[in-house]
Design a protein around this motif. Structure first.
Motif, PDB file in Angstrom:
ATOM      1  N   PHE A  64       5.250  -5.540   6.002  1.00 38.14           N
ATOM      2  CA  PHE A  64       4.829  -4.216   6.445  1.00 38.14           C
ATOM      3  C   PHE A  64       4.854  -3.260   5.264  1.00 38.14           C
ATOM      4  O   PHE A  64       5.676  -3.397   4.365  1.00 38.14           O
ATOM      5  CB  PHE A  64       5.793  -3.693   7.518  1.00 38.14           C
ATOM      6  N   PHE A  65       3.955  -2.274   5.283  1.00 38.89           N
ATOM      7  CA  PHE A  65       4.068  -1.098   4.423  1.00 38.89           C
ATOM      8  C   PHE A  65       3.299   0.048   5.058  1.00 38.89           C
ATOM      9  O   PHE A  65       2.493  -0.147   5.971  1.00 38.89           O
ATOM     10  CB  PHE A  65       3.599  -1.358   2.986  1.00 38.89           C
ATOM     11  N   MET A  66       3.598   1.247   4.584  1.00 42.50           N
ATOM     12  CA  MET A  66       2.937   2.451   5.046  1.00 42.50           C
ATOM     13  C   MET A  66       2.233   3.122   3.880  1.00 42.50           C
ATOM     14  O   MET A  66       2.710   3.061   2.746  1.00 42.50           O
ATOM     15  CB  MET A  66       3.966   3.455   5.574  1.00 42.50           C
ATOM     16  N   LEU A  67       1.146   3.782   4.190  1.00 45.53           N
ATOM     17  CA  LEU A  67       0.448   4.630   3.238  1.00 45.53           C
ATOM     18  C   LEU A  67       0.413   6.046   3.802  1.00 45.53           C
ATOM     19  O   LEU A  67       0.231   6.232   5.013  1.00 45.53           O
ATOM     20  CB  LEU A  67      -0.984   4.149   3.006  1.00 45.53           C
ATOM     21  N   ALA A 101       0.803 -10.838  -2.095  1.00 43.64           N
ATOM     22  CA  ALA A 101      -0.357 -10.858  -1.193  1.00 43.64           C
ATOM     23  C   ALA A 101      -0.614  -9.465  -0.610  1.00 43.64           C
ATOM     24  O   ALA A 101      -1.767  -9.036  -0.501  1.00 43.64           O
ATOM     25  CB  ALA A 101      -0.154 -11.878  -0.075  1.00 43.64           C
ATOM     26  N   CYS A 102       0.450  -8.750  -0.246  1.00 42.51           N
ATOM     27  CA  CYS A 102       0.289  -7.373   0.252  1.00 42.51           C
ATOM     28  C   CYS A 102      -0.373  -6.499  -0.797  1.00 42.51           C
ATOM     29  O   CYS A 102      -1.322  -5.768  -0.502  1.00 42.51           O
ATOM     30  CB  CYS A 102       1.647  -6.774   0.600  1.00 42.51           C
ATOM     31  N   LEU A 103       0.140  -6.565  -2.019  1.00 49.77           N
ATOM     32  CA  LEU A 103      -0.376  -5.714  -3.082  1.00 49.77           C
ATOM     33  C   LEU A 103      -1.803  -6.063  -3.462  1.00 49.77           C
ATOM     34  O   LEU A 103      -2.596  -5.181  -3.803  1.00 49.77           O
ATOM     35  CB  LEU A 103       0.539  -5.781  -4.300  1.00 49.77           C
ATOM     36  N   GLN A 104      -2.161  -7.336  -3.382  1.00 45.92           N
ATOM     37  CA  GLN A 104      -3.532  -7.729  -3.702  1.00 45.92           C
ATOM     38  C   GLN A 104      -4.517  -7.261  -2.635  1.00 45.92           C
ATOM     39  O   GLN A 104      -5.668  -6.944  -2.942  1.00 45.92           O
ATOM     40  CB  GLN A 104      -3.606  -9.244  -3.885  1.00 45.92           C
TER      41      GLN A 104
END
Length: 161
Positions: A64-67, A101-104
């Motif tokens: 998970f991440f938020m922007l 993978a998230c960052l890509q």
């Protein structure tokens, strides 16, 4: 393992339950917080300027991440920027390249949600060398600026889209 980054809104009820069970290692909590706090921020402040993204591995929620953008930007970010927050990979799945993978997948996700955004920025604890190395290996650039954060000095990194 097949990975896919999706918007929080498209999760199935089962995937939302899986996400709610995401746990990170205790020494990582000061850096990214826990999933309950992140989801609370996302859901209580329902706004188009805060977006949640979930990494699925074989259709199972594992990251998970938020922007954030606009009025929700931290004091150190500029107007045409989105900022990355609360990047978390379930502790049982760490060490498998899922953070990478998230960052890509992040640039395409940002462009799809907010085509006007030109940069993504983040703040990373100066002591968190593993995170810094991950970001730098994926094209993020250290802006050379540091500031006193919640738990120590933090570095600002930027990614041009």
């Amino acid at each position: 393992m097949h990975t896919q980054l999706v918007s929080y809104e498209v999760l199935t009820p089962i995937q939302r339950e899986q996400l709610e069970q995401l746990k990170i290692l205790s020494h990582q909590l000061p850096y990214s917080g826990d999933i309950d706090t992140a989801l609370n921020t996302l859901l209580v402040r329902a706004t188009p300027d805060i977006q949640g993204f979930v990494l699925l591995a074989d259709d199972h929620a594992v990251g998970f991440f938020m922007l954030k953008r606009g009025a929700f930007l931290p004091h150190w970010a500029t107007g045409d920027t989105a900022t990355l927050h609360a990047l978390q990979i379930d502790h049982r799945m760490q060490g498998r390249g899922l953070g990478k993978a998230c960052l890509q997948a992040l640039p395409q996700a940002v462009k799809a949600k907010w085509p006007d955004i030109k940069h993504v920025m983040l703040s990373v604890d100066a002591e968190n060398q593993a995170a810094q190395n991950l970001y730098l290996s994926q094209g993020w650039v250290d802006t050379g600026e540091a500031y006193k954060g919640r738990i120590g000095f933090e570095r600002r990194l930027s990614l041009t889209l």
